[in-house]
Design an enzyme around this catalytic site. Structure first.
Site, PDB file in Angstrom:
ATOM      1  N   ASP A  21      41.217  55.335  87.632  1.00 51.40           N
ATOM      2  CA  ASP A  21      39.841  55.801  87.544  1.00 51.40           C
ATOM      3  C   ASP A  21      39.258  55.871  88.967  1.00 51.40           C
ATOM      4  O   ASP A  21      39.862  56.480  89.836  1.00 51.40           O
ATOM      5  CB  ASP A  21      39.048  54.868  86.606  1.00 51.40           C
ATOM      6  CG  ASP A  21      37.630  55.315  86.338  1.00 51.40           C
ATOM      7  OD1 ASP A  21      37.436  56.222  85.505  1.00 51.40           O
ATOM      8  OD2 ASP A  21      36.705  54.767  86.967  1.00 51.40           O
ATOM      9  N   TYR A  41      27.937  62.825  82.017  1.00 48.38           N
ATOM     10  CA  TYR A  41      27.725  61.425  82.391  1.00 48.38           C
ATOM     11  C   TYR A  41      27.552  61.236  83.895  1.00 48.38           C
ATOM     12  O   TYR A  41      26.706  60.437  84.331  1.00 48.38           O
ATOM     13  CB  TYR A  41      28.846  60.544  81.842  1.00 48.38           C
ATOM     14  CG  TYR A  41      30.164  60.596  82.570  1.00 48.38           C
ATOM     15  CD1 TYR A  41      30.573  59.556  83.397  1.00 48.38           C
ATOM     16  CD2 TYR A  41      31.023  61.682  82.422  1.00 48.38           C
ATOM     17  CE1 TYR A  41      31.788  59.589  84.054  1.00 48.38           C
ATOM     18  CE2 TYR A  41      32.247  61.729  83.073  1.00 48.38           C
ATOM     19  CZ  TYR A  41      32.628  60.687  83.891  1.00 48.38           C
ATOM     20  OH  TYR A  41      33.826  60.723  84.545  1.00 48.38           O
ATOM     21  N   TYR A  80      29.344  56.908  92.152  1.00 49.44           N
ATOM     22  CA  TYR A  80      29.029  58.261  91.690  1.00 49.44           C
ATOM     23  C   TYR A  80      27.886  58.860  92.513  1.00 49.44           C
ATOM     24  O   TYR A  80      27.875  60.067  92.774  1.00 49.44           O
ATOM     25  CB  TYR A  80      28.628  58.231  90.216  1.00 49.44           C
ATOM     26  CG  TYR A  80      29.710  57.764  89.278  1.00 49.44           C
ATOM     27  CD1 TYR A  80      30.606  58.662  88.715  1.00 49.44           C
ATOM     28  CD2 TYR A  80      29.833  56.414  88.937  1.00 49.44           C
ATOM     29  CE1 TYR A  80      31.597  58.238  87.836  1.00 49.44           C
ATOM     30  CE2 TYR A  80      30.820  55.980  88.070  1.00 49.44           C
ATOM     31  CZ  TYR A  80      31.705  56.896  87.523  1.00 49.44           C
ATOM     32  OH  TYR A  80      32.682  56.473  86.662  1.00 49.44           O
ATOM     33  N   HIS A 132      41.976  56.706  78.111  1.00 55.77           N
ATOM     34  CA  HIS A 132      41.682  56.555  79.536  1.00 55.77           C
ATOM     35  C   HIS A 132      42.161  55.231  80.112  1.00 55.77           C
ATOM     36  O   HIS A 132      42.673  55.181  81.231  1.00 55.77           O
ATOM     37  CB  HIS A 132      40.170  56.697  79.739  1.00 55.77           C
ATOM     38  CG  HIS A 132      39.731  56.628  81.176  1.00 55.77           C
ATOM     39  ND1 HIS A 132      40.070  57.594  82.107  1.00 55.77           N
ATOM     40  CD2 HIS A 132      38.981  55.720  81.846  1.00 55.77           C
ATOM     41  CE1 HIS A 132      39.547  57.280  83.280  1.00 55.77           C
ATOM     42  NE2 HIS A 132      38.890  56.145  83.155  1.00 55.77           N
TER      43      HIS A 132
END
Length: 323
Positions: A106, A155, A236, A301
């Site tokens: 990730d 998201y 992010y 995931h």
């Protein structure tokens, strides 16, 4: 688990919590969101028992690592995080151990790609999971591109405004937020419309993924209740700044040996263009030492937690070739 040792290491102006076990060549495990060092518990135990030294930190902004200015997303670029990890490698590597093995998942995979870009001299070989290498597009900032593709409920776009998604997470509850992330297995983009979360009700019972115990969720929850989610969300929020800072690496290849593993139900594998990038040669062009791409069937995931025995063997067999 009680065999795993924990310590604090001063690196790059933060105090990094590190879990480690074993002796032998060092493997640096890099976690993603919403994870911690703990996501690698199965791999730590297995690889340590097979002649490796497993080292798994809480990244800046996560878990028991302290000192990162979580109020400033600009302090969470890949340059900052790779700087942390290079300092960690320099501190924990054995005498004469110039390079380490790296395993990422990730956001940890994104950081691992960056580490290989910026400091390939530190990496012996890489096993990356879920997130493909993403070559820099000089024409589009990533947040602008994602908003154009998926809209404002996507998201990553929802994560951009500081404090906004954290307020919603507070309403839903830390344990439910974490469990909803861990349970997400749709082979499709993740959307989080305002006030709706994952579409579950705060009154619904929490049903754990088959691969997660009550104690596992309690551990994650205890750490995120202490720190909040802002540290992880800042990664992010720094995506566009990463784009600005990585201009010099436009077109640069990743030149370390790589094995890539992904589940066929992973939202990343099913994102726009991902399969074509793998199957039509783009991935191999950008990562010329790419040795293998393994797609696990019926797996989501969090593949290293969902299928730890398979992942452990894949990591072990690949890394053994580079000892």
């Amino acid at each position: 688990m009680e065999k795993i040792q924990h310590k604090m290491v001063a690196v790059n102006d933060i105090n990094m919590h590190v879990a480690e076990l074993g002796t032998g060549p060092t493997i640096l495990f890099i976690h993603g969101f919403p994870e911690l060092w703990y996501t690698w518990r199965h791999q730590i135990l297995y690889l340590a028992s097979h002649g490796y030294r497993a080292v798994a930190p809480d990244l800046r902004g996560y878990g028991d690592t302290t000192g990162a200015p979580v109020s400033d997303p600009n302090k969470f670029t890949t340059h900052h995080v790779v700087g942390d990890l290079v300092a960690l490698i320099n501190t924990v590597a054995a005498p004469g151990e110039d390079k380490v093995f790296v395993v990422g998942h990730d956001w940890g995979a994104m950081i691992a790609w960056a580490l290989c870009h910026y400091r390939p001299d530190k990496v012996n070989a890489l096993v990356n999971m879920s997130v493909l290498f993403s070559p820099r597009n000089p024409m589009f900032k990533p947040i602008d591109g994602l908003r154009a593709l998926y809209g404002n409920d996507y998201y990553i776009i929802r994560f951009q405004e500081p404090g906004e998604i954290e307020a919603e997470f507070a309403v839903w509850g830390t344990d439910r937020v974490l469990n909803d992330f861990f349970n997400y297995r749709k082979p499709a983009p993740l959307f989080l419309p305002k006030g709706m979360g994952f579409g579950t009700s705060p009154d619904d019972p929490i049903i754990l993924p088959s691969w997660m115990s009550k104690e596992d969720l309690e551990y994650y929850t205890s750490k995120y209740e202490k720190t909040g989610f802002t540290g992880g969300l800042n990664y992010y929020r720094a995506l566009n700044l990463n784009w600005e800072l990585t201009g010099p690496w436009t077109g640069a290849q990743v030149k370390v040996p790589v094995k890539f593993i992904v589940g066929d139900l992973d939202l990343t594998y099913n994102s726009m263009g991902a399969r074509d990038y793998i199957e039509k040669g783009g991935f191999k062009k950008d990562v010329p030492l790419l040795d293998d791409v393994t797609v696990l069937q019926g797996v989501g995931h969090f593949l290293h937690e969902e299928k730890p025995d398979e992942i452990n063997k894949h990591i072990h067999q690949f890394l053994n070739r580079y000892i």
